[in-house]
Design a protein around this motif. Structure first.
Motif, mmCIF file in Angstrom:
data_model
loop_
_atom_site.group_PDB
_atom_site.id
_atom_site.type_symbol
_atom_site.label_atom_id
_atom_site.label_comp_id
_atom_site.label_asym_id
_atom_site.label_seq_id
_atom_site.Cartn_x
_atom_site.Cartn_y
_atom_site.Cartn_z
ATOM 1 N N ASP A 1 3.069 3.015 -14.171
ATOM 2 C CA ASP A 1 4.494 3.227 -13.903
ATOM 3 C C ASP A 1 4.805 4.720 -13.848
ATOM 4 O O ASP A 1 5.529 5.190 -12.969
ATOM 5 N N VAL A 2 4.244 5.434 -14.818
ATOM 6 C CA VAL A 2 4.493 6.875 -14.875
ATOM 7 C C VAL A 2 3.942 7.559 -13.639
ATOM 8 O O VAL A 2 4.603 8.413 -13.030
ATOM 9 N N LEU A 3 2.731 7.147 -13.275
ATOM 10 C CA LEU A 3 2.094 7.782 -12.121
ATOM 11 C C LEU A 3 2.892 7.497 -10.850
ATOM 12 O O LEU A 3 3.079 8.392 -10.020
ATOM 13 N N LEU B 1 -8.452 10.464 -9.672
ATOM 14 C CA LEU B 1 -9.193 9.430 -8.945
ATOM 15 C C LEU B 1 -10.306 8.859 -9.807
ATOM 16 O O LEU B 1 -10.558 7.658 -9.824
ATOM 17 N N ARG B 2 -10.951 9.738 -10.552
ATOM 18 C CA ARG B 2 -12.029 9.275 -11.423
ATOM 19 C C ARG B 2 -11.475 8.299 -12.469
ATOM 20 O O ARG B 2 -12.097 7.291 -12.793
ATOM 21 N N CYS B 3 -10.297 8.617 -12.972
ATOM 22 C CA CYS B 3 -9.672 7.722 -13.944
ATOM 23 C C CYS B 3 -9.376 6.368 -13.311
ATOM 24 O O CYS B 3 -9.583 5.324 -13.936
ATOM 25 N N PHE B 4 -8.928 6.397 -12.082
ATOM 26 C CA PHE B 4 -8.639 5.140 -11.386
ATOM 27 C C PHE B 4 -9.894 4.289 -11.270
ATOM 28 O O PHE B 4 -9.879 3.077 -11.519
ATOM 29 N N LEU B 5 -10.976 4.944 -10.867
ATOM 30 C CA LEU B 5 -12.224 4.196 -10.724
ATOM 31 C C LEU B 5 -12.637 3.593 -12.056
ATOM 32 O O LEU B 5 -13.121 2.465 -12.120
ATOM 33 N N GLY B 6 -12.435 4.384 -13.119
ATOM 34 C CA GLY B 6 -12.758 3.868 -14.452
ATOM 35 C C GLY B 6 -11.907 2.659 -14.792
ATOM 36 O O GLY B 6 -12.400 1.672 -15.336
ATOM 37 N N LEU B 7 -10.632 2.721 -14.443
ATOM 38 C CA LEU B 7 -9.712 1.617 -14.740
ATOM 39 C C LEU B 7 -10.123 0.349 -14.002
ATOM 40 O O LEU B 7 -10.132 -0.742 -14.564
ATOM 41 N N THR C 1 -2.449 -1.072 -6.558
ATOM 42 C CA THR C 1 -1.214 -0.680 -5.867
ATOM 43 C C THR C 1 -0.914 0.787 -6.117
ATOM 44 O O THR C 1 -0.575 1.553 -5.200
ATOM 45 N N SER C 2 -1.039 1.192 -7.379
ATOM 46 C CA SER C 2 -0.759 2.592 -7.715
ATOM 47 C C SER C 2 -1.745 3.512 -7.030
ATOM 48 O O SER C 2 -1.381 4.585 -6.551
ATOM 49 N N LEU C 3 -2.997 3.080 -7.011
ATOM 50 C CA LEU C 3 -4.031 3.893 -6.362
ATOM 51 C C LEU C 3 -3.682 4.075 -4.897
ATOM 52 O O LEU C 3 -3.831 5.177 -4.347
ATOM 53 N N ALA C 4 -3.191 2.997 -4.290
ATOM 54 C CA ALA C 4 -2.819 3.080 -2.878
ATOM 55 C C ALA C 4 -1.746 4.138 -2.680
ATOM 56 O O ALA C 4 -1.856 4.990 -1.779
ATOM 57 N N ALA C 5 -0.737 4.122 -3.547
ATOM 58 C CA ALA C 5 0.346 5.109 -3.426
ATOM 59 C C ALA C 5 -0.197 6.519 -3.610
ATOM 60 O O ALA C 5 0.165 7.451 -2.881
ATOM 61 N N ARG D 1 -6.416 -0.599 1.341
ATOM 62 C CA ARG D 1 -7.252 -0.334 2.507
ATOM 63 C C ARG D 1 -6.454 0.365 3.597
ATOM 64 O O ARG D 1 -6.909 1.312 4.218
ATOM 65 N N ARG D 2 -5.222 -0.116 3.765
ATOM 66 C CA ARG D 2 -4.369 0.506 4.786
ATOM 67 C C ARG D 2 -4.178 1.991 4.478
ATOM 68 O O ARG D 2 -4.299 2.839 5.360
ATOM 69 N N ALA D 3 -3.932 2.277 3.201
ATOM 70 C CA ALA D 3 -3.710 3.682 2.796
ATOM 71 C C ALA D 3 -4.948 4.516 3.098
ATOM 72 O O ALA D 3 -4.854 5.621 3.649
ATOM 73 N N VAL D 4 -6.119 3.985 2.746
ATOM 74 C CA VAL D 4 -7.357 4.744 2.965
ATOM 75 C C VAL D 4 -7.587 4.949 4.451
ATOM 76 O O VAL D 4 -7.933 6.057 4.894
ATOM 77 N N GLU D 5 -7.375 3.880 5.221
ATOM 78 C CA GLU D 5 -7.588 3.999 6.671
ATOM 79 C C GLU D 5 -6.668 5.066 7.257
ATOM 80 O O GLU D 5 -7.095 5.943 8.010
ATOM 81 N N ASP D 6 -5.375 4.998 6.848
ATOM 82 C CA ASP D 6 -4.405 5.968 7.365
ATOM 83 C C ASP D 6 -4.818 7.388 7.021
ATOM 84 O O ASP D 6 -4.694 8.308 7.830
#
Lengths: 347, 750
Positions: free
Chosen positions: A165-167, A189-195, A235-239, A333-338
């Motif tokens: 939420d904070v992010l 990003l590393r934290c996200f992967l860990g999560l 979802t957060s990672l996408a944002a 995926r959409r975010a990464v592709e974009d």
């Protein structure tokens, strides 16, 4: 004839102290020891109430300050109430008048509450963050990210979930700085992967231990809460990825016509606080994880090198889960592709 | 996940934060690879917290769920299982300490120090790394608690790394660091840590080499008062402290009584635990025995390990005492003076200006003047030119010793003069001495005693300075016969082996006895072979030595009528004039004879190797001579001579000495004295004491005792039965009793 007692007393006054060889003479009766030296002078008590005046405007400021100080109170209800007070106080302040305490002093006191153990306090904190004037946030993005990352790696699942939420709020409030601050891109990003339990490409040749347990994690031994959390992380990672990788066109400043300057934007006043932070003139030397990545291309390069493989692999397996998870994975995926369409891979 | 995913208990506990550290720590230590993921989660949390702290060190993130403190503790305990993952961990901790030790919350700071020590124990980092991390903090931090913690950790690390074998490399590095700390900035008080560490390690005999002494030498020559005091105190008291500690260690207060334990084991229920305890006790006893058998480690005193004592003493004197610039107070000056004089006396150094320095302090009104006097006496030795000391002695005599002066003062002065003159007798002139000796008629007892002491000293070392009637019989006779020569400056005694003359005499006696037995002339010179034969026998005997000396059963031959030598104070002992004349006739002959005896004495030592038999005999003779010396007349003189070892310092109390005899005791002292012996006095007789000792040793009682102590109720039945017996029965029993007595008991002797 005086009594013998009286005589004795009289005699006492004129008695001479006996001196001994080799011994220092006895101290006089009225001797004062001044050999000590005071290291500090401690005043018994200092009253703060005297400093307050009866004026209502200053009274409000004092109450504001009082509640700020109560943010470290040991009782969680008190912390929550103070946060609630501050929220209303900030929300009711018209945007033109300054806050009783500037954001720069307020934030350092709010940040530790990101890791607060009580859910209600954290919820209230999020509300408070949302009412803070958005213009002031970018300057403090780096500090906030530090705490956000601490929350992301926190041992309590609740806090980890809350960190999303904070992010999200931070990415919304300061999209540039949230990805460009020192260490923001790589470490977050590393934290996200860990999560999400996705293995990043190991830089050293460390053998992956217990790879199957990671798979078990994403598959979700307990489908309910785990899947929900993972969906939220994705979802957060996408944002976050969208903020970092997708180019945004910002309205250019109107400049007077007729001035033939080729590199005009370079000579503009910087729009960010601490515009030369990337030069790192005064801080301690940074390692590569802590680099400031202001350019989108840099971020793309690092993403492609370190994270893309893991993210894509994780996305695929997540999409197969379907449902909420699948939808989140698709958004990611959409975010990464974009973000990566215009990245030139050198192969 | 936080904990093990595969463990059902942990899954149910899922979000309970308490489940973390100890449980996981235990599991990780059992099976590191399986819990790598969990450890990683913890490590990540630690890492993000650490970054927060590095940004704002004052506010450590310690919410009520996890704190950085706990994380550091946890990781340091299991770091050895994940060397790749935690490669940076020690360095991160070191950086955290080095950069933010002032701002960090104190509990966190102490935890970081503790974590580094744990990492050292687990061998993740080595000793130099640890010491390099901790030592700079010790001098930099302003927190007292952190300093004491660091000090303790540093010491314990050095001790453990020196416990098995001396770690020369580490010691050398640290000693260099300490030395540099002292020598780089002489005026800073930080050097006190070098002093404290060195002193503690010296006390515990971890450092016993010259390098440690060199550090203290540097400290004594620094500019900071604290450091100077530390260095000087070390030289004055460090060795004593070390000895005391060694003694305290070796004294076995908790000695195990093996006999009693064995006995108990025989009586009590036999189980594995008791057996184990017994075995353990036996092991401990054996260990202790072995320890006792070990040779005492030969440790030189710090004063003897000094390089260039002359240079050290000179610079100490010039820097701290001579100039006006010195900031030292009287107390510290006295200590420095004590050290300088100790060095001068011990190593026989020459600092001529030292004696004139004393002059201005030698007045009775000077504070702690007795300490000055003691230092002066201590700094005198036989190689100091008498010219340098003479004015000082004169000054003491003028200032202290007069009819007008208080008894105490005069006694202190006289004692000081005596101590100086014991060390350098030539510093006295005859007029002064004769003047001082007159005080033996003083009414004050302490003055009288002091003057008599001076008199008896000069009867021994320079009777020619005394008036004729004061010289005493022995000295006067020796002077007259020319047996005693006047001492000259710088003269040295010829060294001999102690008791060699006794051996020589004994050998001669034996030889005579043997020859007499063989029927030869006892005074005739030896045959060639005889001597060698005898010597061979001595070497042969060499294994049997111990048994031999046991034969004599610890008896030492003592001459029944030991010579009574009296120190008489009477003046009317004059040698008869006749005798004197007779002896005077051949002084020349006498001197040659004397030279001959000295040669004789050394002949034995120089012409042949002493056999083991000789050495045991020598030892025996020496012992008997020592016992003889303890007979009344001799005892007093010996006691005075042997009271002090040459290496021991002289104190102010020695000089005040007898003058305190008449001083009034405090009430406590009087009460203690009157109670004194009675508290531990035992009024019981020998048998009772013996019995108690026997009981304490776990030995049994006699049958008689058992019968006596038997419970009355147990005997009453038998006694009643006895009363009801018929006359015939009684007679029969009596007869039986008599019969048994004759035979010698029921079982019978015949």
């Amino acid at each position: 004839m005086a009594s013998s007692k009286k005589k004795k007393e009289k005699k006492k006054d004129f008695q001479k102290a006996k001196l001994k060889v080799g011994k220092t003479a006895a101290k006089a009766d009225n001797f004062t020891d001044t050999s000590f030296r005071a290291k500090a002078i401690v005043l018994g008590k200092q009253s703060i109430s005297a400093q307050r005046s009866a004026d209502t405007s200053t009274d409000q400021a004092a109450r504001f300050a009082h509640h700020v100080s109560l943010l470290r109170h040991r009782s969680d209800t008190q912390r929550q109430e103070s946060l609630a007070y501050l929220t209303t106080a900030i929300a009711t302040t018209p945007p033109t008048t300054p806050l009783p305490e500037p954001v720069a002093t307020l934030l350092p006191k709010l940040q530790p509450l990101l890791l607060d153990g009580t859910p209600a306090v954290r919820r209230q904190l999020l509300k408070l963050l949302h009412v803070l004037p958005a213009a002031e946030i970018p300057a403090h993005a780096e500090q906030l990210l530090l705490y956000a990352r601490a929350a992301m790696t926190h041992l309590s699942a609740d806090i980890r979930l809350f960190s999303m939420d904070v992010l999200d709020w931070l990415v919304a409030a300061a999209p540039d700085d949230a990805v460009a601050a020192a260490g923001a891109w790589v470490k977050t990003l590393r934290c996200f992967l860990g999560l999400l339990g996705w293995q990043a490409q190991a830089p050293a040749g460390a053998a992956p231990v217990g790879g199957w347990s990671v798979a078990a994690k994403t598959a979700g031994s307990r489908p309910g809460s785990e899947a929900k959390a993972n969906a939220k992380y994705a979802t957060s990672l996408a944002a976050f990825v969208r903020a970092g990788l997708v180019a945004v066109t910002r309205p250019r400043l109107e400049r007077p016509q007729g001035v033939p300057l080729l590199w005009a934007p370079q000579y503009d006043l910087p729009r960010r606080a601490n515009a030369f932070a990337h030069l790192n003139l005064f801080g301690p030397p940074r390692d590569e994880d802590n680099e400031i990545l202001e350019d989108r291309e840099d971020r793309q390069r690092i993403f492609a090198l370190q994270f893309e493989g893991a993210v894509r692999a994780g996305m695929e397996s997540m999409k197969r889960e379907g449902g909420e998870l699948g939808r989140a994975a698709a958004a990611l995926r959409r975010a990464v592709e974009d973000g990566m369409t215009d990245y030139e891979r050198d192969e | 996940m936080l904990i093990c995913e595969n463990c059902a208990i942990c899954l149910t506990l899922e979000d309970n934060a308490d489940r973390r550290s100890p449980n996981l720590q235990h599991k990780i230590n059992r099976d590191p690879p399986s819990y790598a993921e969990d450890f990683k989660a913890q490590y990540q949390q630690y890492d993000s917290f650490r970054q927060l702290v590095m940004q704002a060190p004052a506010s450590a993130p310690s919410d009520n769920i996890v704190s950085l403190r706990d994380l550091i503790d946890f990781i340091s305990h299991v770091a050895n299982n994940y060397p790749a993952l935690t490669a940076d961990f020690p360095q991160q901790l070191i950086d955290l300490l080095a950069q933010h030790h002032e701002a960090l919350e104190h509990e966190l700071r102490e935890k970081v120090v503790g974590a580094l020590v744990i990492l050292r124990k687990k061998d993740v980092i080595d000793s130099p790394t640890l010491l390099n991390a901790l030592f700079p903090l010790l001098t930099a931090t302003s927190s007292k608690s952190l300093r004491s913690l660091l000090y303790q950790k540093i010491l314990s690390d050095i001790r453990t790394s020196n416990s098995k074998a001396t770690n020369h490399k580490l010691n050398r590095t640290l000693q260099t660091v300490l030395y540099n700390l002292l020598s780089s900035d002489r005026s800073s008080p930080k050097g006190i840590w070098a002093v404290r560490i060195t002193r503690e390690l010296w006390r515990r005999q971890v450092w016993t080499d010259a390098k440690a002494v060199e550090i203290m030498k540097e400290a004594a020559l620094s500019d900071s008062i604290k450091v100077i005091a530390g260095g000087v105190n070390f030289f004055l008291g460090g060795d004593k402290e070390r000895e005391d500690l060694a003694e305290a260690d070796s004294s076995d207060d908790d000695a195990i009584d093996m006999r009693a334990m064995k006995h108990q084991y025989g009586i009590n229920k036999k189980n594995n635990k008791a057996q184990k305890q017994l075995r353990h006790a036996a092991l401990m006893v054996k260990k202790k025995e072995r320890k006792k058998g070990k040779p005492h480690p030969l440790n030189f005193s710090a004063l003897h390990l000094l390089h260039d004592p002359q240079g050290f003493a000179e610079s100490l004197f010039q820097k701290h005492l001579q100039g006006n610039k010195s900031k030292l107070g009287l107390e510290q000056k006295l200590q420095v003076l004590q050290l300088v004089s100790r060095l001068v006396g011990l190593h026989k150094l020459t600092i001529i200006t030292l004696y004139s320095y004393f002059l201005k302090f030698l007045t009775p009104k000077q504070a702690s003047v007795t300490s000055f006097l003691a230092s002066l006496a201590q700094s005198t030795h036989d190689l100091v030119p008498p010219d340098a000391i003479e004015p000082v002695v004169q000054k003491i005599a003028n200032e202290f010793v007069s009819e007008a002066a208080a008894g105490q003062v005069a006694a202190a002065g006289l004692n000081a003069i005596r101590e100086i003159c014991t060390r350098q007798p030539l510093a006295m002139s005859d007029t002064l001495l004769q003047d001082l000796v007159m005080y033996r008629k003083s009414k004050d007892k302490s003055v009288m005693m002091a003057a008599k002491g001076l008199l008896s000293l000069y009867r021994d070392v320079g009777p020619d300075l005394l008036k004729k009637r004061d010289r005493g019989k022995e000295a006067a006779m020796q002077l007259r016969t020319g047996e005693r020569e006047k001492a000259r400056f710088g003269e040295q005694q010829v060294g001999t082996i102690e008791g060699l003359e006794l051996l020589e005499a004994w050998k001669e006696q034996e030889r005579r006895r043997k020859r007499e037995e063989a029927g030869l002339d006892p005074d005739a010179p030896d045959r060639e072979g005889e001597k060698e034969e005898e010597e061979e026998e001595g070497w042969k005997n060499w294994d049997a030595q111990e048994d031999d000396s046991d034969d004599s059963g610890g008896w030492i031959n003592v001459e029944s009528d030991g010579e009574d030598i009296n120190i008489s104070d009477s003046e009317d002992e004059k040698p008869s004039a006749k005798k004197q004349k007779k002896e005077d006739e051949k002084p020349a002959a006498k001197t040659t004879e004397e030279a001959k005896t000295i040669d004789e004495l050394n002949r034995l030592a120089t012409t042949r190797i002493l056999t083991p038999a000789d050495l045991t005999k020598l030892n025996e003779l020496r012992q008997s001579a020592a016992v003889e010396a303890l007979l009344p007349g001799e005892r007093r003189r010996k006691a005075i001579e042997q009271k002090r070892h040459a290496d021991d310092g002289l104190t102010a109390a020695d000089l005040e000495g007898v003058s305190n005899l008449g001083a009034k005791m405090t009430k406590e002292e009087r009460v203690a004295l009157s109670k004194g012996d009675r508290e531990n006095e035992d009024h019981r007789g020998g048998t009772a004491k013996r019995k108690e000792r026997k009981e304490a040793a776990g030995k049994s009682t006699t049958n008689k005792d058992k019968a006596r102590k038997k419970n009355m109720m147990m005997t009453i039945g038998k006694a009643r039965g006895k009363q009801k017996r018929s006359l015939r029965d009684i007679g029969r029993t009596l007869k039986g009793h008599v019969d048994r007595q004759k035979r010698g008991g029921r079982r019978g002797n015949n």
